[in-house]
Scaffold this motif. Structure first.
Motif, PDB file in Angstrom:
ATOM      1  N   ASN A 288       0.860  -1.183   0.000  1.00 47.63           N
ATOM      2  CA  ASN A 288       0.000   0.000   0.000  1.00 47.63           C
ATOM      3  C   ASN A 288       0.899   1.238   0.000  1.00 47.63           C
ATOM      4  O   ASN A 288       1.421   1.648   1.040  1.00 47.63           O
ATOM      5  CB  ASN A 288      -0.922   0.003   1.221  1.00 47.63           C
ATOM      6  CG  ASN A 288      -1.969   1.099   1.153  1.00 47.63           C
ATOM      7  OD1 ASN A 288      -1.680   2.239   0.788  1.00 47.63           O
ATOM      8  ND2 ASN A 288      -3.203   0.757   1.525  1.00 47.63           N
ATOM      9  N   LYS A 289       1.091   1.836  -1.180  1.00 48.25           N
ATOM     10  CA  LYS A 289       2.053   2.932  -1.322  1.00 48.25           C
ATOM     11  C   LYS A 289       1.686   4.137  -0.470  1.00 48.25           C
ATOM     12  O   LYS A 289       2.545   4.737   0.174  1.00 48.25           O
ATOM     13  CB  LYS A 289       2.164   3.358  -2.792  1.00 48.25           C
ATOM     14  CG  LYS A 289       2.761   2.311  -3.710  1.00 48.25           C
ATOM     15  CD  LYS A 289       2.844   2.838  -5.132  1.00 48.25           C
ATOM     16  CE  LYS A 289       3.413   1.790  -6.080  1.00 48.25           C
ATOM     17  NZ  LYS A 289       3.486   2.312  -7.466  1.00 48.25           N
ATOM     18  N   GLU A 290       0.412   4.494  -0.465  1.00 48.84           N
ATOM     19  CA  GLU A 290      -0.008   5.706   0.239  1.00 48.84           C
ATOM     20  C   GLU A 290       0.186   5.573   1.742  1.00 48.84           C
ATOM     21  O   GLU A 290       0.771   6.457   2.384  1.00 48.84           O
ATOM     22  CB  GLU A 290      -1.470   6.009  -0.075  1.00 48.84           C
ATOM     23  CG  GLU A 290      -1.972   7.299   0.568  1.00 48.84           C
ATOM     24  CD  GLU A 290      -3.408   7.623   0.202  1.00 48.84           C
ATOM     25  OE1 GLU A 290      -3.971   8.570   0.774  1.00 48.84           O
ATOM     26  OE2 GLU A 290      -3.969   6.917  -0.668  1.00 48.84           O
ATOM     27  N   LEU A 291      -0.280   4.456   2.313  1.00 48.50           N
ATOM     28  CA  LEU A 291      -0.169   4.288   3.769  1.00 48.50           C
ATOM     29  C   LEU A 291       1.276   4.108   4.209  1.00 48.50           C
ATOM     30  O   LEU A 291       1.698   4.654   5.237  1.00 48.50           O
ATOM     31  CB  LEU A 291      -1.012   3.099   4.220  1.00 48.50           C
ATOM     32  CG  LEU A 291      -2.530   3.265   4.136  1.00 48.50           C
ATOM     33  CD1 LEU A 291      -3.251   2.006   4.636  1.00 48.50           C
ATOM     34  CD2 LEU A 291      -2.979   4.481   4.942  1.00 48.50           C
ATOM     35  N   SER A 292       2.070   3.349   3.451  1.00 47.68           N
ATOM     36  CA  SER A 292       3.468   3.138   3.833  1.00 47.68           C
ATOM     37  C   SER A 292       4.272   4.423   3.691  1.00 47.68           C
ATOM     38  O   SER A 292       5.194   4.686   4.466  1.00 47.68           O
ATOM     39  CB  SER A 292       4.100   2.004   3.014  1.00 47.68           C
ATOM     40  OG  SER A 292       4.000   2.264   1.637  1.00 47.68           O
ATOM     41  N   SER A 293       3.925   5.261   2.716  1.00 45.00           N
ATOM     42  CA  SER A 293       4.595   6.556   2.574  1.00 45.00           C
ATOM     43  C   SER A 293       4.318   7.440   3.781  1.00 45.00           C
ATOM     44  O   SER A 293       5.208   8.121   4.288  1.00 45.00           O
ATOM     45  CB  SER A 293       4.136   7.253   1.298  1.00 45.00           C
ATOM     46  OG  SER A 293       4.711   8.538   1.183  1.00 45.00           O
ATOM     47  N   GLN A 294       3.087   7.427   4.269  1.00 44.45           N
ATOM     48  CA  GLN A 294       2.734   8.234   5.433  1.00 44.45           C
ATOM     49  C   GLN A 294       3.532   7.829   6.665  1.00 44.45           C
ATOM     50  O   GLN A 294       3.784   8.645   7.556  1.00 44.45           O
ATOM     51  CB  GLN A 294       1.240   8.099   5.718  1.00 44.45           C
ATOM     52  CG  GLN A 294       0.346   8.734   4.671  1.00 44.45           C
ATOM     53  CD  GLN A 294      -1.127   8.437   4.903  1.00 44.45           C
ATOM     54  OE1 GLN A 294      -1.512   7.886   5.943  1.00 44.45           O
ATOM     55  NE2 GLN A 294      -1.970   8.786   3.935  1.00 44.45           N
ATOM     56  N   MET A 295       3.956   6.578   6.734  1.00 48.01           N
ATOM     57  CA  MET A 295       4.698   6.093   7.893  1.00 48.01           C
ATOM     58  C   MET A 295       6.132   6.608   7.923  1.00 48.01           C
ATOM     59  O   MET A 295       6.732   6.702   8.987  1.00 48.01           O
ATOM     60  CB  MET A 295       4.697   4.560   7.907  1.00 48.01           C
ATOM     61  CG  MET A 295       3.324   3.949   8.140  1.00 48.01           C
ATOM     62  SD  MET A 295       3.296   2.170   7.865  1.00 48.01           S
ATOM     63  CE  MET A 295       4.402   1.595   9.142  1.00 48.01           C
ATOM     64  N   TYR A 296       6.695   6.941   6.766  1.00 45.75           N
ATOM     65  CA  TYR A 296       8.106   7.300   6.700  1.00 45.75           C
ATOM     66  C   TYR A 296       8.374   8.767   6.360  1.00 45.75           C
ATOM     67  O   TYR A 296       9.304   9.361   6.891  1.00 45.75           O
ATOM     68  CB  TYR A 296       8.817   6.430   5.657  1.00 45.75           C
ATOM     69  CG  TYR A 296       8.970   4.987   6.059  1.00 45.75           C
ATOM     70  CD1 TYR A 296       9.958   4.592   6.951  1.00 45.75           C
ATOM     71  CD2 TYR A 296       8.119   4.021   5.554  1.00 45.75           C
ATOM     72  CE1 TYR A 296      10.095   3.272   7.328  1.00 45.75           C
ATOM     73  CE2 TYR A 296       8.240   2.696   5.919  1.00 45.75           C
ATOM     74  CZ  TYR A 296       9.234   2.325   6.813  1.00 45.75           C
ATOM     75  OH  TYR A 296       9.355   1.022   7.191  1.00 45.75           O
ATOM     76  N   VAL A 297       7.639   9.322   5.434  1.00 43.99           N
ATOM     77  CA  VAL A 297       7.991  10.636   4.900  1.00 43.99           C
ATOM     78  C   VAL A 297       7.433  11.729   5.804  1.00 43.99           C
ATOM     79  O   VAL A 297       6.221  11.882   5.944  1.00 43.99           O
ATOM     80  CB  VAL A 297       7.467  10.804   3.467  1.00 43.99           C
ATOM     81  CG1 VAL A 297       7.845  12.183   2.928  1.00 43.99           C
ATOM     82  CG2 VAL A 297       8.040   9.712   2.574  1.00 43.99           C
ATOM     83  N   ARG A 298       8.329  12.488   6.386  1.00 35.00           N
ATOM     84  CA  ARG A 298       7.937  13.545   7.312  1.00 35.00           C
ATOM     85  C   ARG A 298       7.770  14.886   6.607  1.00 35.00           C
ATOM     86  O   ARG A 298       6.897  15.675   6.936  1.00 35.00           O
ATOM     87  CB  ARG A 298       8.978  13.666   8.430  1.00 35.00           C
ATOM     88  CG  ARG A 298       8.622  14.685   9.495  1.00 35.00           C
ATOM     89  CD  ARG A 298       9.649  14.687  10.612  1.00 35.00           C
ATOM     90  NE  ARG A 298       9.358  15.701  11.599  1.00 35.00           N
ATOM     91  CZ  ARG A 298       8.570  15.524  12.648  1.00 35.00           C
ATOM     92  NH1 ARG A 298       7.953  14.370  12.813  1.00 35.00           N
ATOM     93  NH2 ARG A 298       8.349  16.485  13.510  1.00 35.00           N
ATOM     94  N   LYS A 299       8.634  15.156   5.632  1.00 35.31           N
ATOM     95  CA  LYS A 299       8.610  16.453   4.966  1.00 35.31           C
ATOM     96  C   LYS A 299       9.154  16.293   3.554  1.00 35.31           C
ATOM     97  O   LYS A 299      10.150  15.603   3.348  1.00 35.31           O
ATOM     98  CB  LYS A 299       9.465  17.447   5.765  1.00 35.31           C
ATOM     99  CG  LYS A 299       9.427  18.874   5.268  1.00 35.31           C
ATOM    100  CD  LYS A 299      10.269  19.753   6.183  1.00 35.31           C
ATOM    101  CE  LYS A 299      10.262  21.203   5.742  1.00 35.31           C
ATOM    102  NZ  LYS A 299      11.106  22.040   6.619  1.00 35.31           N
ATOM    103  N   LYS A 300       8.508  16.932   2.585  1.00 35.45           N
ATOM    104  CA  LYS A 300       8.963  16.823   1.199  1.00 35.45           C
ATOM    105  C   LYS A 300       8.428  18.011   0.399  1.00 35.45           C
ATOM    106  O   LYS A 300       7.443  18.658   0.791  1.00 35.45           O
ATOM    107  CB  LYS A 300       8.482  15.520   0.569  1.00 35.45           C
ATOM    108  CG  LYS A 300       6.978  15.440   0.375  1.00 35.45           C
ATOM    109  CD  LYS A 300       6.581  14.145  -0.278  1.00 35.45           C
ATOM    110  CE  LYS A 300       5.081  14.075  -0.514  1.00 35.45           C
ATOM    111  NZ  LYS A 300       4.637  15.072  -1.517  1.00 35.45           N
ATOM    112  N   PRO A 301       9.063  18.331  -0.732  1.00 34.34           N
ATOM    113  CA  PRO A 301       8.515  19.365  -1.624  1.00 34.34           C
ATOM    114  C   PRO A 301       7.164  18.931  -2.185  1.00 34.34           C
ATOM    115  O   PRO A 301       6.900  17.744  -2.358  1.00 34.34           O
ATOM    116  CB  PRO A 301       9.573  19.471  -2.729  1.00 34.34           C
ATOM    117  CG  PRO A 301      10.816  18.903  -2.128  1.00 34.34           C
ATOM    118  CD  PRO A 301      10.369  17.846  -1.185  1.00 34.34           C
ATOM    119  N   ARG A 302       6.321  19.889  -2.517  1.00 34.91           N
ATOM    120  CA  ARG A 302       4.967  19.586  -2.995  1.00 34.91           C
ATOM    121  C   ARG A 302       4.960  18.835  -4.315  1.00 34.91           C
ATOM    122  O   ARG A 302       4.065  18.035  -4.591  1.00 34.91           O
ATOM    123  CB  ARG A 302       4.173  20.889  -3.152  1.00 34.91           C
ATOM    124  CG  ARG A 302       3.827  21.562  -1.820  1.00 34.91           C
ATOM    125  CD  ARG A 302       2.984  22.804  -2.069  1.00 34.91           C
ATOM    126  NE  ARG A 302       2.628  23.463  -0.815  1.00 34.91           N
ATOM    127  CZ  ARG A 302       1.899  24.568  -0.749  1.00 34.91           C
ATOM    128  NH1 ARG A 302       1.472  25.144  -1.866  1.00 34.91           N
ATOM    129  NH2 ARG A 302       1.606  25.106   0.425  1.00 34.91           N
TER     130      ARG A 302
END
Length: 419
Positions: A288-302
């Protein structure tokens, strides 16, 4: 600390500038021993092998090439070392008999067929795991312990090293039988980042050594096996193995198919006699790309989409005088970075590892100099003082760098000489 906070400290994507300084270290009365540990039958290197100086708490581990570098205080030169690896016979070798750069052979431990099929227990795999997680008060170190550790953090764009940070830290390890969190004191650090390889996008590991420390499942079970999450897993027995001539249960675990949130899958290696966790190797289900991304990525460019394609973890424990304690961990995270409007994607791999190289029972509950303590939100590269020559570490034991990292270090040193 809440469970989600652990996940979110692992990656930070931000724009940043770069500079470094040099530092030199003093000499000490020690002898360096370099070597390689290999399988006696296949001659393949043995990764993450424990090497401990007998009658001391000084130790190191082999790297991904099976190589090690051990700095031995001259007072121990007449002694011996113990070399152990999961699934192999433990070996003790006198230091006086080892030549520098020698290949040390370990023989596979023979596991009888009737032991492989787990006929010695009537307990189920899940029941054994639950009992193991309750054992922290009886078979793990319950003293305040001051641990010296070496930490390394690398970021690669595809296969090329783009960032390297290393540190010697002091871990103020709290007793396993209480709920107080551990503290980390920064002793020495160095770093170098080539932002030209990162396309102006700087990946930074927020949390640094804390990320590895939190893989200590016994101390921090809430990051993987909470009481609420255990029913969401399926546990089963794998083929047993041996370590130091002791039978080890191998328990496989994975999330149940009817659950959609990202959970873990892997193997737990549990001592059959004491039910102590000796090793664990596991990965996050990142389907699940969206949920797993939320677990790791704290800050990123838009304009950037970031998601993990692989997240693997390893933690090893070591026993001293019948008490177990955290000894080594490794984290490897691979991310896809997609710039909106651009045709090609980039792949980044972030790897961090930490090894306990010495420890002592410590009466004080916390570091006296609080200014040296780092926070779980710290980005190590911003705390590091710079990159220097190999004498920078002095008598501290470090993890011998693998070939690609060793090559990167040599390039950095050449750049420093030019400037």
């Amino acid at each position: 600390m809440k469970k989600s906070a652990f996940y979110r400290i692992l990656l930070c994507l931000i724009f940043s500038s770069f500079c470094f300084n040099s530092t030199l270290a003093q000499n000490a009365t020690f002898t360096e021993l370099e070597g390689k540990v290999i399988d006696s039958d296949t001659k393949t290197p043995l990764v993450f092998t424990d090497i401990v100086i007998n009658d001391s708490n000084i130790s190191t581990v082999t790297n991904s090439d099976g190589d090690f570098l051990l700095k031995i205080p001259n007072t121990f030169l007449e002694g011996s070392i113990t070399i152990s690896h999961l699934g192999y016979k433990k070996r003790e070798v006198k230091l006086s008999s080892i030549k520098n750069h020698e290949k040390i052979l370990l023989s596979p431990a023979i596991t009888k067929l009737n032991e492989v099929s787990i006929t010695t227990t009537t307990k189920g795999a899940k029941e054994i795991v639950e009992e193991t997680l309750k054992k922290k008060s009886s078979i793990y170190n319950n003293n305040n312990t001051l641990m010296t550790a070496f930490y390394r953090e690398t970021i690669k764009k595809r296969r090329r090293n783009a960032s390297l940070s290393e540190a010697v830290v002091k871990i103020h390890k709290q007793p396993y039988n209480n709920l107080r969190n551990d503290h980390i004191e920064l002793i020495k650090a160095r770093k170098n980042t080539d932002y030209s390889k990162l396309d102006t996008l700087a990946l930074k590991l927020q949390g640094g050594p804390f990320s590895n420390l939190y893989t200590d499942i016994i101390k921090y079970p809430e990051f993987i096996f909470t009481a609420e999450d255990i029913p969401l897993y399926t546990f089963s027995f794998g083929n047993s193995t041996k370590i130091n001539n002791r039978q080890i249960y191998v328990i496989n675990f994975k999330q149940k198919e009817d659950n959609g949130k990202p959970l873990y899958y892997g193997k737990l290696y549990i001592d059959a006699g004491t039910l102590a966790l000796t090793n664990a190797v596991y990965s996050l289900n990142v389907s699940n790309k969206e949920l797993s991304s939320q677990m790791y990525v704290r800050k990123k460019p838009r304009k950037v989409d970031v998601y993990p394609t692989e997240a693997t973890y390893r933690v090893n424990y070591r026993t001293t005088n019948g008490k177990w304690h955290y000894a080594y961990s490794n984290i490897s995270l691979t991310f896809k970075v997609n710039w909106k409007g651009k045709l090609f994607n980039n792949t980044y791999t972030l790897n961090s590892e930490m090894a306990i190289t010495d420890w002592e029972i410590h009466d004080a509950k916390l570091a006296k100099i609080r200014s040296k303590l780092i926070r779980p939100s710290t980005i190590l590269s911003e705390k590091a003082s710079g990159f220097s020559d190999p004498r920078f570490w002095g008598a501290y034991n470090i993890i011998e760098p693998e070939k690609s990292i060793e090559s990167a270090i040599k390039k950095i040193q050449k750049q420093l000489k030019r400037t």
